[in-house]
Enzyme design. Structure first.
Site, short mmCIF file in Angstrom:
data_model
loop_
_atom_site.label_atom_id
_atom_site.label_comp_id
_atom_site.label_asym_id
_atom_site.label_seq_id
_atom_site.Cartn_x
_atom_site.Cartn_y
_atom_site.Cartn_z
N ASP A 46 0.55 8.80 -9.07
CA ASP A 46 -0.59 8.79 -9.99
C ASP A 46 -1.75 8.21 -9.21
OD1 ASP A 46 -1.93 9.17 -12.39
OD2 ASP A 46 -1.55 7.12 -13.04
N ASP B 14 0.86 -1.19 0.00
CA ASP B 14 0.00 0.00 0.00
C ASP B 14 0.90 1.24 0.00
OD1 ASP B 14 -1.64 2.18 0.97
OD2 ASP B 14 -3.10 0.68 1.60
N CYS C 9 -6.73 11.45 -13.27
CA CYS C 9 -7.49 11.57 -14.52
C CYS C 9 -8.91 12.00 -14.20
CB CYS C 9 -7.45 10.27 -15.32
SG CYS C 9 -8.13 8.85 -14.45
#
Length: 311
Positions: free
Chosen positions: A38, A20, A91
């Protein structure tokens, strides 16, 4: 998939882990020069190509995701060295998961976070630049999907996070002793495989691996699924060299290189044996195309036996 691409391209200075991302700050404080986060996000930016992307969209879900993003960026920031660069990207389009996350980090460490402008990232980037210098791409700006990128610099050390309480487990590899390592290096050189001091030999059972030396301080602090590259497997008659090692270590000036024509290279990648007009003098060669190694081949009669990994 990531490991397959790394092996296929002969990348050697890498370590993969499934940990993690929230672990790295406590486990590896101020260890990295650069970090790309990201982050997982609500995916609003991809609705143009996938109408189902917003099927389960809700404000509550966005805020829950943002809470995870804050934990991840806090962990990444602690794992970053002073002077290092952190790139944060998503995104999605909403400010809660984008600008707000970066502002939250600066509020936590006001004397250690600097926003770096991205207006020069590419031609015409200024059209998507925010007041902070972030790149916030809405679909209508460039006729594309949506995206967000922020670049931050850590300007000072910060108070470390509490030490992690998880167990890493036993590390199954041991470094080779100098005499054994020298024997392996000599045998590898005989088949055209060479490396420098940036890689070190380790062993697990009959497997020989090359680990990047700069990864060694991380061993025992996080659990890795893959480090470096597998060089060979030992057997009674010597070593069975691995395809990924050939791609990574053979180089372009290899004495065992045997150049293939385009049609032959295509056959090689289909897993088929090669029948060259002129056979090599050696029984074991490294087949190449345009100077790049493709793999090991063994001369058997009038053909070169293909050893390209079936997977």
């Amino acid at each position: 998939v990531l490991h397959a691409n790394i092996s296929r391209n002969g990348i050697r200075n890498v370590a993969l882990t499934h940990f993690d991302g929230r672990v790295f700050g406590p486990a590896l404080p101020e260890m990295f020069d650069a970090i790309l986060l990201d982050a997982p996000c609500s995916g609003e930016g991809v609705v143009r190509k996938d109408a189902d992307a917003l099927k389960n969209w809700s404000v509550a879900s966005n805020l829950e995701i943002a809470a995870t993003q804050r934990e991840l960026i806090d962990s990444a920031f602690h794992a970053l060295r002073p002077g290092g660069t952190l790139v944060y990207s998503t995104c999605t389009l909403n400010r809660d998961e984008n600008e707000a996350i970066c502002h939250w980090l600066r509020e936590q460490y006001p004397d250690a976070v600097e926003f770096l402008p991205l207006d020069g990232l590419f031609a015409d980037a200024a059209r998507a630049i925010t007041a902070e210098g972030f790149l916030h791409v809405f679909p209508q700006i460039y006729d594309c999907e949506g995206f967000f990128v922020a670049r931050l610099r850590k300007t000072a050390a910060v108070e470390p996070l509490p030490a992690p309480t998880y167990k890493v487990g036993n590390f199954p590899f041991t470094p080779l002793k100098a005499k054994e390592a020298s024997q392996v290096a000599t045998a590898a050189t005989a088949v055209g495989l060479r490396w420098d001091d940036s890689l070190r030999l380790w062993q697990r059972d009959k497997e020989l691996w090359l680990f990047p030396t700069e990864i060694e301080p991380l061993i025992g602090k996080v659990r890795f699924s893959r480090i470096g590259l597998r060089l060979a497997e030992t057997h009674n008659k010597g070593y069975r060299w691995q395809h990924e090692a050939v791609i990574a270590l053979a180089g372009q000036d290899n004495p065992l290189a045997f150049s293939l024509a385009l049609a032959e290279a295509e056959e090689w990648y289909r897993g088929r044996d090669i029948y060259p007009q002129t056979l090599p003098a050696r029984d074991d060669v490294i087949v190449t195309f345009q100077g790049q190694p493709l793999g090991l081949a063994k001369k058997v009669g009038s053909r070169l036996k293909n050893s390209y990994p079936r997977e």
